[in-house]
Design a protein around this motif. Structure first.
Motif, PDB file in Angstrom:
ATOM      1  N   GLU A 115      -0.653   1.281   7.089  1.00 13.83           N
ATOM      2  CA  GLU A 115       0.347   1.324   6.035  1.00 13.83           C
ATOM      3  C   GLU A 115       0.450   0.011   5.268  1.00 13.83           C
ATOM      4  O   GLU A 115       0.506   0.003   4.047  1.00 13.83           O
ATOM      5  N   HIS A 163      -3.184   3.705   1.564  1.00 11.10           N
ATOM      6  CA  HIS A 163      -2.440   2.477   1.273  1.00 11.10           C
ATOM      7  C   HIS A 163      -3.226   1.253   1.714  1.00 11.10           C
ATOM      8  O   HIS A 163      -3.286   0.254   0.999  1.00 11.10           O
ATOM      9  N   ARG A 189      -3.944   0.935  -1.954  1.00  9.84           N
ATOM     10  CA  ARG A 189      -3.049   1.408  -3.012  1.00  9.84           C
ATOM     11  C   ARG A 189      -1.640   0.909  -2.699  1.00  9.84           C
ATOM     12  O   ARG A 189      -1.093   1.201  -1.640  1.00  9.84           O
ATOM     13  N   SER A 190      -1.065   0.145  -3.607  1.00  9.93           N
ATOM     14  CA  SER A 190       0.252  -0.428  -3.366  1.00  9.93           C
ATOM     15  C   SER A 190       1.336   0.640  -3.450  1.00  9.93           C
ATOM     16  O   SER A 190       1.191   1.650  -4.140  1.00  9.93           O
ATOM     17  N   ARG A 191       2.412   0.394  -2.721  1.00 14.66           N
ATOM     18  CA  ARG A 191       3.582   1.263  -2.776  1.00 14.66           C
ATOM     19  C   ARG A 191       4.551   0.736  -3.832  1.00 14.66           C
ATOM     20  O   ARG A 191       4.671  -0.469  -4.036  1.00 14.66           O
TER      21      ARG A 191
END
Length: 223
Positions: A66, A163, A139-141
């Motif tokens: 994560e 992520h 992939r950024s949150r």
């Protein structure tokens, strides 16, 4: 019942009606799970299965899937495994672009629905210098979590990226290795048919091509 590999709640059975990726059939609960992978560095960092100190996710390997936390890092210790290798040594770069041939391969293999996932017409290649101990590909949150050094999300980003999809790790004598911490859709090097084994470091050479997601290719270049 088929499910989306990215975890979306889809009403369709063939392709996810949210992201467009092919639905997968879950393994029945009565089938025994494969044995867990050995700890990559027993006795270092947090115990296997313990929660990530960054986001609370249960451990499944060396890196948190994560947020990218390295479970082998000692609290307060210097993060560089080889502090003399970067940035004082040979400069490596990662050239990131959208590969139409890779995208077409994914379509031909039935891995994605081209009506839902459309190849980006206005994608611009970019170069990311490789420095430090690690480079996260992911992939950024929007809500939380660190931004990966190679961020493939955002508007017009690759929709099939986890992520923390993969990690580039600095090695001795100006070398780099690649590790997939357990991404949903896998990571391949040079050939695009056989994903690398999760949690195993793969040595990289000059001009090696890393394929991730629906269309992304990352070419690592030395010097």
């Amino acid at each position: 019942m088929p499910s989306c590999p990215s975890g979306h709640h889809s009403t369709a059975d063939g392709f996810c009606d949210v992201c467009g990726f092919r639905m997968q059939t879950l393994i029945p609960s009565d089938v025994p799970a494969p044995p867990p992978l050995p700890d990559p560095d027993p006795g270092v960092g947090e115990p296997r299965g313990g929660p990530c100190p960054g986001c609370g996710t249960s451990r499944a390997g060396r890196f948190c899937e994560e947020c990218g936390h390295d479970f082998t890092a000692q609290p307060g210790a210097h993060q560089l495994r080889y502090p003399g290798a970067h940035p004082l040594g040979t400069l490596w770069n990662a050239d990131v672009s959208a590969d139409p041939a890779y995208y077409q391969y994914m379509v031909d293999q039935g891995m994605l629905d081209p009506d839902r996932i459309v190849f980006p017409a206005d994608h611009r290649p970019r170069r990311v210098p490789l420095s430090g101990d690690r480079i996260r590909i992911g992939r950024s949150r929007v809500s939380r979590g660190p931004v990966p050094e190679i961020d493939l999300g955002g508007p017009g980003g690759d929709p099939a990226i986890s992520h923390v999809h993969a990690v580039l790790l600095a090695g001795e004598a100006d070398t780099w290795t690649l590790m997939d911490p357990g991404s949903t859709n896998g990571t391949t090097v040079n050939g695009i048919a056989n994903p690398i084994t999760p949690h195993v470091e793969v040595p990289l050479n000059d001009n090696d091509r890393i394929y991730v997601g629906a269309w992304t290719v990352i070419v690592v270049r030395r010097g």
